[in-house]
Every structure is written in structure tokens, then in C-alpha cells.
Design an enzyme around this catalytic site. Sequence first.
Site, PDB file in Angstrom:
ATOM      1  N   MET A 194      12.814  -0.029   2.034  1.00  0.00           N
ATOM      2  CA  MET A 194      11.372  -0.048   1.803  1.00  0.00           C
ATOM      3  C   MET A 194      11.090  -0.451   0.350  1.00  0.00           C
ATOM      4  O   MET A 194      11.869  -0.176  -0.532  1.00  0.00           O
ATOM      5  CB  MET A 194      10.811   1.358   2.051  1.00  0.00           C
ATOM      6  CG  MET A 194       9.308   1.389   2.164  1.00  0.00           C
ATOM      7  SD  MET A 194       8.695   3.056   2.341  1.00  0.00           S
ATOM      8  CE  MET A 194       8.925   3.349   4.073  1.00  0.00           C
ATOM      9  N   CYS A 195      10.011  -1.142   0.135  1.00  0.00           N
ATOM     10  CA  CYS A 195       9.562  -1.483  -1.204  1.00  0.00           C
ATOM     11  C   CYS A 195       8.048  -1.608  -1.157  1.00  0.00           C
ATOM     12  O   CYS A 195       7.460  -1.639  -0.083  1.00  0.00           O
ATOM     13  CB  CYS A 195      10.134  -2.820  -1.675  1.00  0.00           C
ATOM     14  SG  CYS A 195      11.917  -2.810  -1.978  1.00  0.00           S
ATOM     15  N   GLY A 196       7.443  -1.682  -2.317  1.00  0.00           N
ATOM     16  CA  GLY A 196       6.005  -1.924  -2.366  1.00  0.00           C
ATOM     17  C   GLY A 196       5.733  -3.202  -3.133  1.00  0.00           C
ATOM     18  O   GLY A 196       6.424  -3.518  -4.109  1.00  0.00           O
TER      19      GLY A 196
END
Lengths: 228, 298
Positions: free
Chosen positions: B1-3
Site C-alpha cells: 500500500m502507498c499513498g
Amino acid sequence: MESVTFDLAQGGVRSLNQFLHHGLDGRSLKVLVKNPDGAHSIAVGIDAPIEVEIDGHAGYYAAGMNKHASVTVRGNAGPGVAEGTMSGRVHVKGTASVAAGAAAHGGLLVIDGDASLRCGISMKGIDIVVGGSVGDYSGFMAQAGHIVVCGDAGHGLGDSLYEAVIYVRGAVRSFGADAREEPMTDADHATLARLLAAAGFAHDPRSFRRVASARSLYHWNADANQEY
Amino acid sequence: MCGIVGLMVKKPALREQLGALMVPMLVGMSERGPESAGLAVFTEPVGTDRRKLSLYAGGAAIDWRALEAAYRGTVDAGAGVDVQANHAVLTTAATPPQARAWLEEHHPAVFVLSTGRLIDLYKDIGTPAQIAARYGFERLQGTHLVGHTRMATESAVTPAHAHPFTAGEDFCLVHNGSLSNPYSIRRTLEPLGIHFDTDNDTEAACRFLEWRMREGDSLREALEQGLNELDGFFTFLMGTKDELALVRDAFSCKPAVVAETDDYVAIASEYRSLAHLPDARNAHIFEPMPEQIYLWKA
């Protein structure tokens, strides 16, 4: 009806959900949620016939695992809205992100705008009515229940469908493996009329087409050579 | 996951507020990427005969004033070094290869993060809030920026592996997702003399797209090539000197939301990073479609 307001800008989602799970004391309440601002898991796991109104855009999993409650999102909903619901009603006034109504067993999900990819993935009995269009791979492995699409459907509609039935009013970019168009019956028209009325849409049921499983994937075919 | 986050302001008066509007966007993506963060901001350009190099010293103690004096004495008497914590922007009339060669010889601990006439790039390990405070992100000014919060899944947590990645000049890319063919991309590019700084999958996408543009493709054409060649999960957000670009893979498992008003276009992995923006609730909000190329011009 007695009403209670939660402002998520002041208290977090956890205090709201703890109230919804443990603080109702059998009351029939209307719960207003202010400033949702995309927070996750708003009003999940309710097991009571109450009304919840989310005043703005919700994040992931809004109204998931619902039982009996009527939850309205006055805005857009993030991924997995109403996933795993058992009964009750969830109404999204805006658009819904991916996997709306995923794996849900029952109840009604109404989305006034568009739903994104994988709407109704692996659903097990919920009815989903989408006022706009649905994204690619909607109804993937859907087992029971109905999806009503008042607009268009994307690629791979109903891929690996089981016994759920999809009604589409607009164009379908492509069908998924084992999904096919079938003639509408009187029973389909009656089901569709009931769902459209429940969702508040005035479309003529005769303007929809029925998409259901050809059931050719129900049994392993060793000669298919992985071509479906 | 990343933003991922991106912001482009449409009115010159808002350029002064670019950083202040962006910091809550970046910090809002902390849960998606708590371990490293970065951003690239596109500012007023330096003169056509000058270049800016964003430099990062990591844990090395660099006497930036001494570096500046030595650089002026040997390479470019008109050069300047603007320091921000362990990061600095070198502005010089020397060519980027000349500047890089001097830095490699005299300050091997200094890592060149970006090169161009407009781009300033910051990235480091730590929470997004820590990094925003460390580099004074709320004071950043410019037309547009691209930011990232990282939760690593496929390569190490180091400043060099943090996003944005850059290649060439005034180009950067951030990525939420994971590529499944970065090594074959790399094996295509390396024989062409294209050098990689890390083993990160995103760097392969960044260098592929920059190579296509250097070969004459527009950003849109490069992205069309990218959709054919890059395999895996991705939401890519890119910045050039005057454009923001957004594209998602066919399955669009990695989220993105766009909010657009007369004042700005803002992009984030989730709406919660956009909610604080002026009149966000009534903005034109939409989820980008799979394999569609979205471009906004500064």
C-alpha cells in the site's frame, strides 16, 4: 423519531460505531453523522432498525455488515460500501467506488450515480440498484441476488457468474466468461419493477435486458484447454 | 500500500499557498504510507542557461557553505546552494553532467535527487508529518506538485527507494502498486545506456517513460506505450514542467480520487486527503477510469 448527531470532526469513527453497537438501548433512532470527510468504516456492523444519515463523502467500507438499518450517504462512497450486509438498506446519493456490495448476503443497496469496478463482486443475495453505470468486472462470481444497472456496464460483466441475475438498461462493453443475455420473463419484469420502485427509479422494466449464467463453468471440462 | 497526492493550482495567486494546501493531503495519507515520503514541486523556472539540482546528504554531515565555495571556485562562480536540513538545491550554469561529475568526485555521499529548471525534489524516511516539518513543505510555492507516502512491498526502505522517482529533467513519477516486469523493462533500457540508481520497480516505469519522451513522444504517447509495456498494478501520477498526468492499470485495484474546482485540481489515493481543500465537497469529484490517461496543463 429521536435523533442523535455525531460530528466526526470532533469525535472519531470509533466512538460513533461503539454507540451504534452498544448505545442504542433498543431505541429507534435517527443518527446524523456530520463531517465524514472520507473516513473509513463509518456505521459498520449495525444490528438494529435505525436510520443513519452520513452528511458528506464516506471512505472505505461505509455501512458494511449492516443488519436492519437504513443508511444514507449524502455524497460519494469509497471502496466496499455495504460490503457483507445481511439486510436493511444502504442508499448512496452520489457515486460508489470499487466493490460496492461485495459479498453481501441481503438487503438493498441503491447507488444514485455510477458504481466503479467490481460492483457486486461475490455477492450472495443482496439486491443492488445502480442509477448510473457500473465499471468493469461487475457481478464477478456473484452467487445470488440481483444487480440492476440503469446505465451502461463495462468490460467482463458477470464473469464467472453463479445464480445472481443482472439487469442492464444500457450498453454492455463485453460479457465475462459464462455470462450471457437471456430473454426477459414475466417473473423478471415483476422482480425488476419491485426493485426499481424500492430504489425510486421510474424506468420501464421492459427497457432492460437480462444477463445470467450459462452454467457452463459449473462442471470442470478437461477438454476446454483453459479456453473460456 | 502507498499513498499518492498531486495538486495543481489554476490561479497565480494560489501558487504561494501550494505547500500549505498540500501538507494535509500528504499527512492524510500517513496510514497508507507511514515509513517514507517525498514530493516534487514545480516552481518558477530558473533561466534557460541554468539548472537546479536537488541534493540529499542523508546522515552524512555536509558543510554546504564549504561545498558551495569549492563548487564556485572550480566549476561555476555564479552557482548558489540553498540549504534545507540535509537537503539543498544547487543552482548552476554548468551542465547537469558537469555538476554531477564534480559532486561524485568531491562529495560522493551527496545524492542527486532531481535535475531541471523548475523541479525541486525532497524525499526521506520518516512519517509524512516528520518529513513535511523537516523540509518546511508548508512554505513551498509553485504551480503543481506530486507527492507520495510509502509502505514498501518490494524493495528496501531507504531515501533512495522513496518516491518520487525522476529521470531526465523536470520529470517525476510516483506510484501506488507493484510492477511484475520491472526487470525486463530494465533489460530493455540498460543496453541503451540508461543508468538505474536503485532496484526499485517504480524506477523502471519512470525511466521507461522518460526514455520514450526523449525519443520524441509526448507525455500522452509515452503513457500509451507504458500501458502496453508495463505490467502490474499501478496508479501512476507524474509531473512535468507544465503538466500533471494520472493513469491506472486495467484492474484499478490501487485507488485514486480527483477533485477539481475553478481554483485547483487535486488528486489523492483517497478522498480523506482532499476533504480539507477549499469547497472540496462541492468540487467535481470523480474516480479515474482504468487505462485512461488524464492530463492537466499548468
